[in-house]
Structure formats: C-alpha cells, structure tokens
Design an enzyme around this catalytic site. Sequence first.
Site, PDB file in Angstrom:
ATOM      1  N   GLU A  13     -34.003  -1.796 -20.773  1.00 31.46           N
ATOM      2  CA  GLU A  13     -33.544  -0.928 -19.676  1.00 31.46           C
ATOM      3  C   GLU A  13     -32.143  -0.393 -19.978  1.00 31.46           C
ATOM      4  OE1 GLU A  13     -35.576   0.042 -17.419  1.00 31.46           O
ATOM      5  OE2 GLU A  13     -37.106  -1.509 -17.234  1.00 31.46           O
TER       6      GLU A  13
ATOM      7  N   ASN B 121     -37.496   6.726 -15.101  1.00 33.16           N
ATOM      8  CA  ASN B 121     -38.851   6.301 -15.469  1.00 33.16           C
ATOM      9  C   ASN B 121     -39.159   6.574 -16.940  1.00 33.16           C
ATOM     10  OD1 ASN B 121     -39.611   5.354 -12.880  1.00 33.16           O
ATOM     11  ND2 ASN B 121     -39.753   7.489 -12.218  1.00 33.16           N
TER      12      ASN B 121
ATOM     13  N   ARG C  51     -39.272  -4.530  11.193  1.00 25.90           N
ATOM     14  CA  ARG C  51     -39.030  -3.117  10.822  1.00 25.90           C
ATOM     15  C   ARG C  51     -37.742  -2.920  10.025  1.00 25.90           C
ATOM     16  NH1 ARG C  51     -41.410  -2.228  15.993  1.00 25.90           N
ATOM     17  NH2 ARG C  51     -43.528  -1.436  15.700  1.00 25.90           N
TER      18      ARG C  51
ATOM     19  N   HIS D  69     -46.288   1.400 -18.100  1.00 28.06           N
ATOM     20  CA  HIS D  69     -47.118   0.810 -17.036  1.00 28.06           C
ATOM     21  C   HIS D  69     -48.595   0.759 -17.431  1.00 28.06           C
ATOM     22  CE1 HIS D  69     -44.039   1.608 -13.553  1.00 28.06           C
ATOM     23  NE2 HIS D  69     -43.700   0.607 -14.336  1.00 28.06           N
TER      24      HIS D  69
ATOM     25  N   HIS E 112     -41.663   4.486 -18.685  1.00 19.59           N
ATOM     26  CA  HIS E 112     -42.401   3.682 -17.709  1.00 19.59           C
ATOM     27  C   HIS E 112     -43.830   4.167 -17.489  1.00 19.59           C
ATOM     28  CE1 HIS E 112     -38.524   1.899 -17.034  1.00 19.59           C
ATOM     29  NE2 HIS E 112     -39.009   1.082 -16.121  1.00 19.59           N
TER      30      HIS E 112
ATOM     31  N   HIS F 211     -42.096  -6.672 -19.062  1.00 20.46           N
ATOM     32  CA  HIS F 211     -41.868  -5.304 -18.592  1.00 20.46           C
ATOM     33  C   HIS F 211     -41.002  -4.524 -19.595  1.00 20.46           C
ATOM     34  CE1 HIS F 211     -41.172  -1.954 -15.913  1.00 20.46           C
ATOM     35  NE2 HIS F 211     -39.871  -2.130 -16.026  1.00 20.46           N
TER      36      HIS F 211
ATOM     37  N   GLU G 222     -35.938   9.659  -5.284  1.00 18.86           N
ATOM     38  CA  GLU G 222     -36.703  10.044  -6.472  1.00 18.86           C
ATOM     39  C   GLU G 222     -37.427  11.380  -6.326  1.00 18.86           C
ATOM     40  OE1 GLU G 222     -39.598   7.193  -7.794  1.00 18.86           O
ATOM     41  OE2 GLU G 222     -39.134   7.582  -9.880  1.00 18.86           O
TER      42      GLU G 222
ATOM     43  N   ARG H  32     -33.634  10.974 -10.268  1.00 19.01           N
ATOM     44  CA  ARG H  32     -34.017   9.561 -10.388  1.00 19.01           C
ATOM     45  C   ARG H  32     -35.279   9.379 -11.226  1.00 19.01           C
ATOM     46  NH1 ARG H  32     -33.589   4.756  -5.881  1.00 19.01           N
ATOM     47  NH2 ARG H  32     -34.256   3.100  -7.286  1.00 19.01           N
TER      48      ARG H  32
ATOM     49  N   LYS I 183     -27.045   3.884 -13.766  1.00 16.55           N
ATOM     50  CA  LYS I 183     -28.001   3.733 -12.662  1.00 16.55           C
ATOM     51  C   LYS I 183     -27.370   4.187 -11.344  1.00 16.55           C
ATOM     52  CE  LYS I 183     -31.606   1.950 -10.374  1.00 16.55           C
ATOM     53  NZ  LYS I 183     -32.866   1.315 -10.535  1.00 16.55           N
TER      54      LYS I 183
ATOM     55  N   LYS J 298     -35.370   0.393  -4.575  1.00 14.30           N
ATOM     56  CA  LYS J 298     -36.832   0.399  -4.731  1.00 14.30           C
ATOM     57  C   LYS J 298     -37.344  -1.016  -4.504  1.00 14.30           C
ATOM     58  CE  LYS J 298     -38.001   4.181  -7.844  1.00 14.30           C
ATOM     59  NZ  LYS J 298     -38.538   4.512  -9.181  1.00 14.30           N
TER      60      LYS J 298
END
Length: 369
Positions: free
Chosen positions: A191, A251, A121, A258, A254, A270, A243, A247, A233, A143
């Site tokens: 990025e 993206n 956990r 994606h 993205h 990427h 997010e 945040r 960042k 993330k």
Amino acid sequence: MTCMQVAASRGPYDIVIERDLLGRCGPMIAAVNSGRRAVLVEDEAVSATHAEVVAAHLQSQGWTLSRHPLRAEEHLKQMAAVEGIWAAAAAAGVDRGDLIIAVGGGIVGDVAGFAAATWLRGIDVVQVPTTLLSMVDASIGGKTGVNVPLADVGQLGKNMAGAFWSPNLVLVDADALGTLPVREVRSGLAECAKHAVIGDRALESLLLSEAEALAAGRLDGVDPVIEQAIAVKRAVVQQDERESGARMLLNLGHTFGHAIEPIESLDLTHGEAVSIGMVAASACAAGLNLITREREASIRTLLASLGLPVCLQHTVPVDHLLAAMRHDKKAVAGQLRLVLPSGDGAVVRDDVPMERVASAWHAVQPDAV
Ligand code: GLY
C-alpha cells in the site's frame, strides 16, 4: 509527535503518529469522546499485547470497557462479525454518546467501523491500527464494510456492503509493528508503494533506498515511510471523501487484486494481491501507452525489492479472472472501472477494452516472467 488533521464530513479528525503511544492514549481519546464507555474491538492476535496495553490504560483512566476479540480472517469479515459487535454493544449498554475502539488491522478496523456506523444509527469510533497496511491506508478515510457471498462465482465479494464513516481519531504507533509477521509488513509495504506510484516520487525513492531493511522486517526507519504514505492518503481523502473522483486512484491494483485475493489456492494476503494487481495494471497501462515499458518495469522492480510477489504462483484461467472482476463494486453499467499508472501518477479509465484487460492478466501468469 506528528499530528495531521483530516477534514471530513462528520467533522475533522486527527491522525497522531508517535512511538510508545498506546499506553498514553487515554487523554487523546477522552478529548474526542466524553462517554467513558466503549466496546474495544480487538484482533485476537493482539489481545494479550497491544489491546491489553490500551485496555489497561483506559481502565486506569476510569473507562468501562467491553472487550470483543475478533479473529481477523478475510472469510470471517461478514455481517455475522458486525452482529457480534452489536450484541456486545447492547450487552454493555453502549449509547449514542459512547464509543467503539478498533485495535488491529484492516479487517478489524473495517468491521468495527461498520458496527460504529450502524449501531444506534452511528456512534463515535477511534481507530488504533496495529498493522502497517492499516496505519497507512485502511484506518484513514472512513471506508468501513464487510464481504458478501456471491452465489454465481462461489466466492466472497470484497467489501460489497459498508458505509463511509470517518473515525474521530486515528492513533498510529509504529512500535505496534514489532509483533507483526514479516509477511504482513510486506503486505503493508504494497500500500505504501501504491501511494508512491499514484503521486509521490519522493516516497518511491525512500522505499527503494530502505527496501532491503523494510522487506526483512527491520523497521527502525519506517516512521518517515509511514508519515509520507499517510500524507498521500490524507490529501486524497480530503479532496474526495466519498470516492467520486480522486479517491478512486487509491484503488490502483485493487480491481485486479480483488479478483485473485479470494482464490484460496493462491494463498495471498491483501497486499500481495494488490502487488500483483499493480503489476497487471502497469502492464495494461503500458499496452495503452499510458506509461513506457521502462516505467512498467520500474514499478515491478519497486514491488519485487519490497519482497512482494509480482506474478501468480500458479496459472489461473483468464476467463475466471475477468468474470470475478465484473463483480467489482466499481464497475459502472457493466463496464470495468480501472485505475492505471499514467505519466507521473495514475488515471481512472472506464473504456479499457476487455482484450487489454485479458492481456494484463496474461502478463502476471507464472509463465509470463
Ligand atoms: N483503501 C482505499 C480507500 O481508502 O479509498
């Protein structure tokens, strides 16, 4: 040495930025975890180099390590990879006071981070990024996750399962980039460019002035780029860790990217997919009058000067791309959530008509430029 502290719900953590850091990492890691037992999840491409340096040093400091190499390929970034780390943790007797250390790029960091978030956990995790992309983006902000097969489109849904699990420490050593292929350096530059476009015109100027050297993989001057990109960042994830607001701006490029990244025939990294995605987002923004056509062109110029692609290598049917975008996990009630350049930064929009999105895709088809 530069050290930036990040406030996070699991507790604050440091991002330490310095050359020749990996062979001296022991005391810094020991300061955040007293267990002295870890699974070292390492990109097999750096097993003999950077991971070996980290492992040899930690072992000399009395750590018991279980080394777990991963092949860092997007199609292998699935639950089986996480289960492999759980098995290594079980075999090594890793308990709640112990640690996972990720040495590698974004794929290794995301998978190792998700394993840390879920083993018993949740246990501590230290990120040691060895790619530019991971240094400025993936290793920071917590993330973690894996890709999930989507039966209806026959491709992997990017990062569809995961957790927010911030690291306990991030160690950034630009010397590690010395073994990185130039194509991967450029991927990381995408990025950096994204961080510049969403909020740091000084970083944009720095990237443009250093573009020729950086695009060729000459990295003597990369440290200020890394520091400024990390600062963007850090500011964003501190403001909005989970997010729900700012945040989302990270993206940029993205949601478009994606949709094309999994198309094997395009053979995109990427960062390359994000670059084309940023061009599409800029075209969309210009169509909505959020930015001028001159700003659209300047974003394209920035990306091209960094050696990044600004259009698709072959035509892809726009219907296919729109269908893939609808699976994006940021879609809300079936409506696409897009990040678009706007003014001096970027905005999140949930109300962009599909015709505008389709036009943006037309703007990056090979016959459009
Ligand atoms: N890479 C995007 C984020 O961390 O939110």
